[in-house]
Write an enzyme that holds these catalytic residues in place. Sequence first.
Site, PDB file in Angstrom:
ATOM      1  N   ASN A 185       5.771  -2.845   0.714  1.00  0.00           N
ATOM      2  CA  ASN A 185       6.133  -3.209   2.087  1.00  0.00           C
ATOM      3  C   ASN A 185       5.018  -2.715   2.998  1.00  0.00           C
ATOM      4  O   ASN A 185       4.989  -1.561   3.426  1.00  0.00           O
ATOM      5  CB  ASN A 185       7.470  -2.577   2.467  1.00  0.00           C
ATOM      6  CG  ASN A 185       8.629  -3.160   1.682  1.00  0.00           C
ATOM      7  OD1 ASN A 185       9.065  -4.284   1.934  1.00  0.00           O
ATOM      8  ND2 ASN A 185       9.121  -2.397   0.712  1.00  0.00           N
ATOM      9  N   GLU A 186       4.082  -3.605   3.270  1.00  0.00           N
ATOM     10  CA  GLU A 186       2.887  -3.252   4.014  1.00  0.00           C
ATOM     11  C   GLU A 186       3.186  -3.075   5.497  1.00  0.00           C
ATOM     12  O   GLU A 186       4.256  -3.466   5.982  1.00  0.00           O
ATOM     13  CB  GLU A 186       1.830  -4.340   3.812  1.00  0.00           C
ATOM     14  CG  GLU A 186       1.429  -4.584   2.368  1.00  0.00           C
ATOM     15  CD  GLU A 186       0.538  -3.482   1.789  1.00  0.00           C
ATOM     16  OE1 GLU A 186       0.545  -2.348   2.309  1.00  0.00           O
ATOM     17  OE2 GLU A 186      -0.174  -3.771   0.809  1.00  0.00           O
ATOM     18  N   PRO A 187       2.250  -2.454   6.253  1.00  0.00           N
ATOM     19  CA  PRO A 187       2.433  -2.345   7.699  1.00  0.00           C
ATOM     20  C   PRO A 187       2.789  -3.692   8.321  1.00  0.00           C
ATOM     21  O   PRO A 187       2.181  -4.719   7.995  1.00  0.00           O
ATOM     22  CB  PRO A 187       1.070  -1.845   8.183  1.00  0.00           C
ATOM     23  CG  PRO A 187       0.553  -1.046   7.028  1.00  0.00           C
ATOM     24  CD  PRO A 187       1.016  -1.783   5.807  1.00  0.00           C
TER      25      PRO A 187
END
Length: 633
Positions: free
Chosen positions: A157-159
């Site tokens: 879950n990336e920025p």
Amino acid sequence: MEQAISYERIPTKIYANSDEASRSVALEIASIIRQKAGEGKPAVLGLATGSSPKKVYKELIRMHKEEGLSFQNVVTYNLDEYYPMEPDAVQSYVRFMREQLFDHVDIPSGNWHVPDGTLPLEKVADFCHDYEEQIERYGGLDFQLLGIGRNGHIGFNEPGSLVNSKTRLMTLDLTTRIDAAGDFGGLAKVSKKAITMGINKIMEAKRVILLAWGEHKAENVARAVEGSVSADVPASYLQHHTNAAFVLDNSAASQLTRIRTPWMVDAVTWDRPMVKKAVTHLALQVGKPVLKLTNSDYNENGLSDLLALYGQAYDINIEVFNYLQHTITGWPGGKPNADDSNRPERAYPAKKRVIIFSPHPDDDIISMGGTFQRLHDQGHDVHVAYQTSGNIAVADDEALRFAEFVVDFNEKFEANNPKANRIYREAVKFLRNKKDSEVDTPEVRYIKGLIRRGEAKNTCRYVGIPKENVHFLDMPFYETGKVQKNPIGEADVQIVMDLIEEVKPHQIYAAGDLADPHGTHKVCLDAIMDAVTRLKHREYMNSCWVWLYKGAWQEWDIDQIEMAVPMSPDQVLKKRYGIFKHQSQKDGVPFQGTDSREFWQRAEDRNASTADLYNKLGLAEYEAMEAFVRWKF
């Protein structure tokens, strides 16, 4: 009694090292497994990959084998998997989990689940929906284990990921792909996408523990624990979880307020290190040299207790200025025929036997090249010990070029060595046809190691070190052919002990840079510390001092530095040319990390920054400085 202030918005446990921390987490997981087994229910665990959980899994395996911990009632769901990805590929998380846990315990084969990286794209959405449905049918996750990415991600879950995000196919952030480049043999080969469990499902877990080890995680740990909740740092969402905790080692916790500025949180003992830490922090915070700090500066920045103890800012300032002044020396081996009472190193013996331990074949020149040169020029008996071959950091095309050169050379000059010719021809054939998932053959690894060995010899010639003082230890833990190394073993420690026994050094220099993202520096330092501890009762060890330098990733905080060796502009250039001897590590090496600068640029910037800090604190202005901390075993 005044209550301590907390800046932390998530319960945070700090341990001396990752071993202790991992044992505590494994005990909690084992307790859940046993409790659920007693209730006749499955224990549903969310598991993570990466370097952080490895020791947790190792301890769970030990508990299974030695304490009878059964995984018969355990059901697991892994956070993520690269896409596309075959399950038997070297980089696959299926393979990772089997090697690190599943194949060593009695978990039923149908009870563990990892996202499927082989699915056609049109089936991924349905798979993700079903993945969550399965977890919900079990009543949710009883426990979720997490790591934290260098950009603050959890899972993949990336920025920018929202708190209600579902399990899905995710495009990977460039930072994440750069971090994974070593596993894939270069950035261009890293998967651009991954299937990841969504933040929503993570937040629904009954218990969440996030692990973080090392200085390279410290900044984002602090942002997640003490900063505001933001999609820019997905781990910060855990502030809203009712039963989440961060489990950290000292290095990963180093940017938390209670570690960085503990006087802001609670009463502290004002010993010399704490006074130095507080005053240097204050001077840099208010932008003044140490000797210009006033009573008001102390009072207005949370240091009234220190002022009350000393009475006047002037007295504190003088003391700290002297602490700093006494760390600076142009004589890292000690200055002979001089008063050494306020110098970081002893004057005698005037000619010292020195071992510089270098984890990789270039850490010596990158991290302490100026000091390295100074020790030799000032007449000390300097030995260099390259602890590992560094072979995995050589690009395939570099190895291919080298192998083809040997084949062509032998043909041109009719060097009749059929065995050697065959080995190099097979290496050339392998490299030309190598698949991304393949591990180098032993022959190719040896060729890559020869390249790095030759570069290290070239550096030592450049500095002036005789060949008999250059030692290639080739510690066995490193020789797996993969980024993942074996645990340190008795053979590794014995190799280090043998060299120390042979040289009987007055000084040992070792890499204390634990921000190395692949952990080699940590293992190499552990071997040295173990060896020194075992040998400390030898008579010659009574006069041996151990100095720790940092590598290409971080530098010591100004308050920690106990010896600072200044460099002139000419010495900086000489160090640069020494680093240039390592040609295989220039121009896009496999382990560049998140920093796009070449290693010589990193070293120069870091050394210049250290000198600049001393200048800002009111000390003499130098072009550059290399910094060291003494380990008092």
